[in-house]
Design a protein around this motif. Structure first.
Motif, mmCIF file in Angstrom:
data_model
loop_
_atom_site.group_PDB
_atom_site.id
_atom_site.type_symbol
_atom_site.label_atom_id
_atom_site.label_comp_id
_atom_site.label_asym_id
_atom_site.label_seq_id
_atom_site.Cartn_x
_atom_site.Cartn_y
_atom_site.Cartn_z
ATOM 1 N N ALA A 1 0.821 -1.211 0.000
ATOM 2 C CA ALA A 1 0.000 0.000 0.000
ATOM 3 C C ALA A 1 0.853 1.259 0.000
ATOM 4 C CB ALA A 1 -0.929 -0.010 1.208
ATOM 5 N N ALA A 2 2.072 1.143 0.596
ATOM 6 C CA ALA A 2 2.929 2.326 0.712
ATOM 7 C C ALA A 2 3.880 2.468 -0.466
ATOM 8 C CB ALA A 2 3.724 2.257 2.013
ATOM 9 N N ALA A 3 3.748 1.641 -1.511
ATOM 10 C CA ALA A 3 4.657 1.701 -2.654
ATOM 11 C C ALA A 3 4.664 3.096 -3.263
ATOM 12 C CB ALA A 3 4.245 0.666 -3.698
ATOM 13 N N THR A 4 5.858 3.575 -3.615
ATOM 14 C CA THR A 4 6.007 4.933 -4.140
ATOM 15 C C THR A 4 5.394 5.044 -5.528
ATOM 16 O OG1 THR A 4 8.093 5.024 -2.927
ATOM 17 C CG2 THR A 4 7.684 6.771 -4.522
ATOM 18 N N ASP A 5 4.828 6.221 -5.794
ATOM 19 C CA ASP A 5 4.250 6.503 -7.105
ATOM 20 C C ASP A 5 5.263 6.191 -8.213
ATOM 21 O OD1 ASP A 5 4.012 8.798 -9.372
ATOM 22 O OD2 ASP A 5 2.024 8.228 -8.652
ATOM 23 N N ALA A 6 4.796 5.501 -9.256
ATOM 24 C CA ALA A 6 5.695 5.027 -10.313
ATOM 25 C C ALA A 6 6.432 6.172 -11.001
ATOM 26 C CB ALA A 6 4.902 4.210 -11.337
ATOM 27 N N LYS B 1 18.834 3.813 -6.214
ATOM 28 C CA LYS B 1 19.031 2.775 -7.208
ATOM 29 C C LYS B 1 18.916 3.350 -8.619
ATOM 30 C CE LYS B 1 17.072 -0.770 -4.156
ATOM 31 N NZ LYS B 1 15.983 -1.763 -3.964
ATOM 32 N N VAL B 2 19.577 2.671 -9.557
ATOM 33 C CA VAL B 2 19.517 3.081 -10.959
ATOM 34 C C VAL B 2 18.143 2.799 -11.549
ATOM 35 C CG1 VAL B 2 20.467 2.658 -13.268
ATOM 36 C CG2 VAL B 2 21.993 2.806 -11.297
ATOM 37 N N SER B 3 17.500 1.729 -11.099
ATOM 38 C CA SER B 3 16.163 1.400 -11.584
ATOM 39 C C SER B 3 15.379 0.731 -10.471
ATOM 40 C CB SER B 3 16.234 0.472 -12.801
ATOM 41 O OG SER B 3 16.837 -0.756 -12.457
ATOM 42 N N GLY B 4 14.066 0.974 -10.483
ATOM 43 C CA GLY B 4 13.184 0.336 -9.513
ATOM 44 C C GLY B 4 13.406 0.837 -8.101
ATOM 45 N N GLY B 5 12.952 0.040 -7.135
ATOM 46 C CA GLY B 5 13.046 0.418 -5.737
ATOM 47 C C GLY B 5 11.788 1.101 -5.244
ATOM 48 N N ASP B 6 11.783 1.367 -3.948
ATOM 49 C CA ASP B 6 10.630 2.003 -3.308
ATOM 50 C C ASP B 6 11.133 3.101 -2.378
ATOM 51 O OD1 ASP B 6 8.238 2.700 -2.237
ATOM 52 O OD2 ASP B 6 7.679 0.702 -1.546
ATOM 53 N N PRO B 7 11.385 4.314 -2.897
ATOM 54 C CA PRO B 7 12.021 5.376 -2.113
ATOM 55 C C PRO B 7 11.323 5.684 -0.794
ATOM 56 C CG PRO B 7 11.878 5.991 -4.418
ATOM 57 C CD PRO B 7 11.092 4.737 -4.273
ATOM 58 N N CYS B 8 9.989 5.628 -0.785
ATOM 59 C CA CYS B 8 9.266 6.008 0.430
ATOM 60 C C CYS B 8 9.415 4.961 1.532
ATOM 61 C CB CYS B 8 7.789 6.236 0.105
ATOM 62 S SG CYS B 8 7.488 7.665 -0.965
ATOM 63 N N SER B 9 9.206 3.688 1.224
ATOM 64 C CA SER B 9 9.278 2.655 2.255
ATOM 65 C C SER B 9 10.711 2.255 2.566
ATOM 66 C CB SER B 9 8.478 1.419 1.817
ATOM 67 O OG SER B 9 9.069 0.826 0.677
ATOM 68 N N GLU B 10 11.638 2.469 1.624
ATOM 69 C CA GLU B 10 13.031 2.091 1.840
ATOM 70 C C GLU B 10 13.870 3.245 2.386
ATOM 71 O OE1 GLU B 10 12.974 -1.078 -1.920
ATOM 72 O OE2 GLU B 10 14.278 0.692 -1.980
ATOM 73 N N SER B 11 13.247 4.368 2.624
ATOM 74 C CA SER B 11 13.913 5.522 3.250
ATOM 75 C C SER B 11 15.187 5.926 2.510
ATOM 76 C CB SER B 11 14.231 5.222 4.720
ATOM 77 O OG SER B 11 13.061 4.941 5.434
ATOM 78 N N TRP B 12 15.043 6.228 1.221
ATOM 79 C CA TRP B 12 16.193 6.710 0.469
ATOM 80 C C TRP B 12 16.694 8.016 1.076
ATOM 81 C CZ3 TRP B 12 15.471 6.050 -5.538
ATOM 82 C CH2 TRP B 12 15.250 4.689 -5.828
ATOM 83 N N GLN B 13 17.992 8.198 1.100
ATOM 84 C CA GLN B 13 18.585 9.378 1.715
ATOM 85 C C GLN B 13 18.077 10.666 1.060
ATOM 86 O OE1 GLN B 13 22.865 9.333 1.741
ATOM 87 N NE2 GLN B 13 23.050 11.459 2.428
ATOM 88 N N GLY B 14 17.636 11.616 1.890
ATOM 89 C CA GLY B 14 17.200 12.923 1.412
ATOM 90 C C GLY B 14 15.796 12.972 0.859
#
Length: 718
Positions: A27-32, A55-68
């Protein structure tokens, strides 16, 4: 038995517990769109290893807490990557991040001397901070499409050129910092629209002119130090708590009084926006009354009496002259028979230094009604007629263009000598003008086609419309002349001439355009048309887009000429020339009507010119190859045939993938059905993606191989 039952229930609960977080994660997957834009940004910044989670491709910035990265639900709302030593550039598709409120990439090494990308987030962006980087070029006009912007900081970059009129639709902007760049020119008139602006930093640039456009802004903090400003510091600005003005060429002594047509202070205060401070105490004593005070009534009575006396005086004088002068002499009596104090109090005319007072109505026509319109068949000399529209336009916003005299232009062009002729088109001849101070400009002498009615009113309107167009890839209007019935427009001079000449005229001194340069010219030209079609309101149809109207500067940046002329010329005039030249869209040939999509078709034809090096129509070739579009379009998707079509001047020095993608874009533009042609914004994005992919490929190639490529100075397009 009981133990088995409890074990079963425990297993169910454990499964439920394991399932629930997974569902929450989904449900928390980041907008494509946000994921794609961040992937591209990561690649554009050379995939910096210090960014945790990216990441260069894919991933889930919101749930994976990407830096910044900050999110709200599944949408990215903020990107804060300041002071991390990042290099490369911003992503080309950041405008797809519809929920982004803040973008802070300050204090890095981004840009690398390139312009700030056009496709910045714009729908909800409130804070944009790109300070302390290495961006060059102009302040991006895409800022004008950010209606919610509150904070803009571009200080300590390498920005240059004029600040264009991009601030008209930014009512929420409170802070602007453009300091420590190399910006030039006068402050834009659109600064007056910043009704919420509190802080403005312009120090350490090369800005010129006055700062009067800032006078009525609600500023608390203003720094204009170390520029080339002149004139007087407005009294309104001297009351600012934090004001820095050192390092300019301010005038000394008392400031001149305001011109007679300036509105009285009471009227100006009533028009103030809510955010502006009052300079007086009248508001506190007004008690909310909207009535007219006794002083105002007395003023009105006195004004009426004075006007009545003046009218009576001239009626008496007119009756006295009727008995002593022939009627025709009375009608042509010059205006300077007015008493000198009456002339002095008349409403001034713009460019008054060149206006003849005889061009105004005679005393006999003066009454309380507006003066009658001057007709062309009246006995006025050319100077009078040439200046008439200036008088009519005295209430309009001043045009930011230098006024030249015919004498100045005759000297600069050697009396429009044919040796200085550098071009001739639908609107007139263009001459090279060399001025005594060393400045070189291009003077366009408009012919009857450009102004069918030969009206100075039309010319003034045309010149005013053109002066409002500001884009790095449009040819900039710098001046005009309307004396002695002449109508001339003055533009920047571009030393590399037109794209048409570069492609089709052999010159031993010019080397052929590289593939990189051709892509650069196509992208810049597309951005200019995108500006005319989708940024200007109302949209502007060029109608005359062709390679001879694409001028190239010393860096081979394109500048489109003739923009804004189309509304004054009948479509039939364009159609007659387009049918011969090969740029005309099929629907124009049938209906004679130009649209935005017919401009897109013409742009596709220019792309074909860039790809093949052929003229759009060439009668010297075999009949099946005379029309470039008809000959080329069936072969655009055939790799082998495409290689055979490429301009031989390139000598095979081009990347096959880039060529194929270039052909795909132009094939869409020259489709016979206008509804299937893309808007110019999509064309721009497609060309930017072409460049972006080329950048990614280049970074993966060994440095030794890259060094063997042609045109290393433009590798970003290879």
């Amino acid at each position: 038995m009981a133990r088995a039952a409890w074990a079963a229930w425990l297993l169910v609960l454990m499964c439920f517990g394991a399932w629930t977080p997974r569902q929450i994660l989904v449900a928390a997957a980041t907008d494509a769109n946000d994921v794609t834009a961040l992937n591209t940004l990561f690649t554009s910044m050379n995939s910096p290893g210090q960014l945790q989670g990216w990441k260069v491709s894919g991933g889930d910035p919101c749930s994976e807490s990407w830096q910044g990265i900050t999110c709200s639900g599944s949408s990215v709302t903020a990107i804060k990557l300041l002071n991390l030593g990042l290099s490369g550039n911003l992503a080309y598709n950041m405008n797809t991040m519809d929920s982004l409120v803040e973008l802070d990439m300050s204090q890095n090494n981004l840009g690398g001397g390139q312009q700030i990308p056009y496709n910045l987030p714009n729908k909800k962006i409130e804070r944009l901070n790109l300070a302390g980087n290495q961006f060059s070029g102009a302040v991006p006009y895409s800022i004008s499409t950010m209606p919610k912007l509150k904070y803009l900081n571009l200080n300590h970059n390498q920005l240059s050129g004029d600040i264009t009129d991009i601030f008209s639709n930014l009512p929420s902007l409170t802070t602007v910092d453009l300091s420590s760049n190399s910006l030039t020119g006068n402050l834009p008139q659109s600064f007056t629209s910043l009704s919420s602006l509190k802080t403005l930093y312009l120090q350490n640039n090369q800005l010129t002119g006055s700062i009067n456009v800032l006078a009525n802004l609600p500023l608390d903090d203003l720094n204009v130090a170390n520029n080339h400003f002149t004139g007087w510091i407005p009294n309104e600005l001297k009351k600012i708590n934090s004001l820095q003005t050192d390092g300019n060429s301010w005038s000394t002594g008392p400031a001149p009084p305001p011109p007679p047509f300036t509105a009285p202070p009471q009227s100006r205060n009533r028009r103030k926006s809510p955010g502006q401070r009052s300079n007086g105490s009248n508001n506190s004593s007004s008690g909310g009354s909207s009535g007219i005070g006794a002083g105002a009534i007395a003023g009105i009575i006195i004004s009426v009496l004075v006007v009545g006396a003046v009218v009576a005086f001239f009626l008496i004088k007119r009756n006295q002259r009727k008995g002593a002068m022939p009627e025709h002499y009375e009608q042509r009596q010059p205006f300077n028979s007015f008493p000198s104090n009456e002339v002095k109090n008349m409403k001034p005319i713009e460019e008054a230094s060149t206006v003849q007072v005889e061009s105004l109505p005679s005393p006999a026509a003066v009454n309380l009604k507006p003066p009658p319109k001057i007709e062309r068949n009246q006995s006025f000399d050319d100077d009078d007629f040439a200046n008439k529209p200036v008088a009519k336009k005295s209430n309009a916003a001043p045009v930011k263009a230098t006024v030249y005299s015919v004498a100045d232009l005759q000297m600069a062009t050697d009396s429009f000598n044919m040796d200085n002729l550098i071009g001739e088109g639908t609107f007139g001849r263009v001459y090279r003008a060399q001025f005594s101070d060393g400045k070189v400009l291009a003077v366009k002498k408009l012919n009857s086609t450009a102004l069918p009615r030969q009206s100075s009113d039309d010319f003034y309107e045309l010149m005013t419309n053109i002066s409002k167009l500001h884009h790095p890839n449009l040819s900039e209007l710098v001046g005009y002349c309307m004396e002695h019935g002449q109508h001339l427009l003055i533009y920047d001079f571009h030393r590399n001439g037109s794209l048409h000449d570069m492609l089709h005229l052999s010159d031993d001194y010019n080397k052929p355009l590289s593939w990189n340069s051709r892509v650069k010219i196509a992208l810049g030209s597309a951005r200019a048309l995108e500006y005319l079609h989708e940024i200007c309101s109302p949209s502007i149809i060029h109608k005359n887009f062709k390679s001879s109207n694409i001028l190239l500067d010393t860096e081979l940046n394109p500048h489109i000429s003739d923009a804004g002329h189309s509304s004054f010329v009948p479509d039939a005039e364009f159609q007659a020339s387009d049918q011969v030249s090969g740029y005309s869209a099929p629907e124009v040939d049938m209906s004679g009507q130009y649209t935005l999509k017919s401009d897109v078709y013409s742009f596709g034809v220019v792309m074909l010119e860039l790809l093949t090096g052929r003229k759009p129509f060439d009668s010297s070739r075999p009949r099946s190859e005379q029309s470039l579009v008809r000959w080329a379009t069936p072969q655009l998707h055939d790799i082998d045939a495409l290689d055979q079509m490429v301009d031989p001047a390139l000598k095979g020095l081009y990347p096959a993938k880039s060529l194929s993608r270039f052909a795909d874009v132009l094939a869409l533009c020259v489709q016979p059905e206008p509804e299937f042609r893309p808007p110019m914004s999509e064309v721009v994005q497609a060309l930017v993606r072409l460049v972006q992919r080329a950048n990614m490929t280049r970074r993966m190639i060994d440095g030794e191989e890259a060094s063997r490529r042609p045109d290393d100075q433009e590798q970003e397009f290879v």
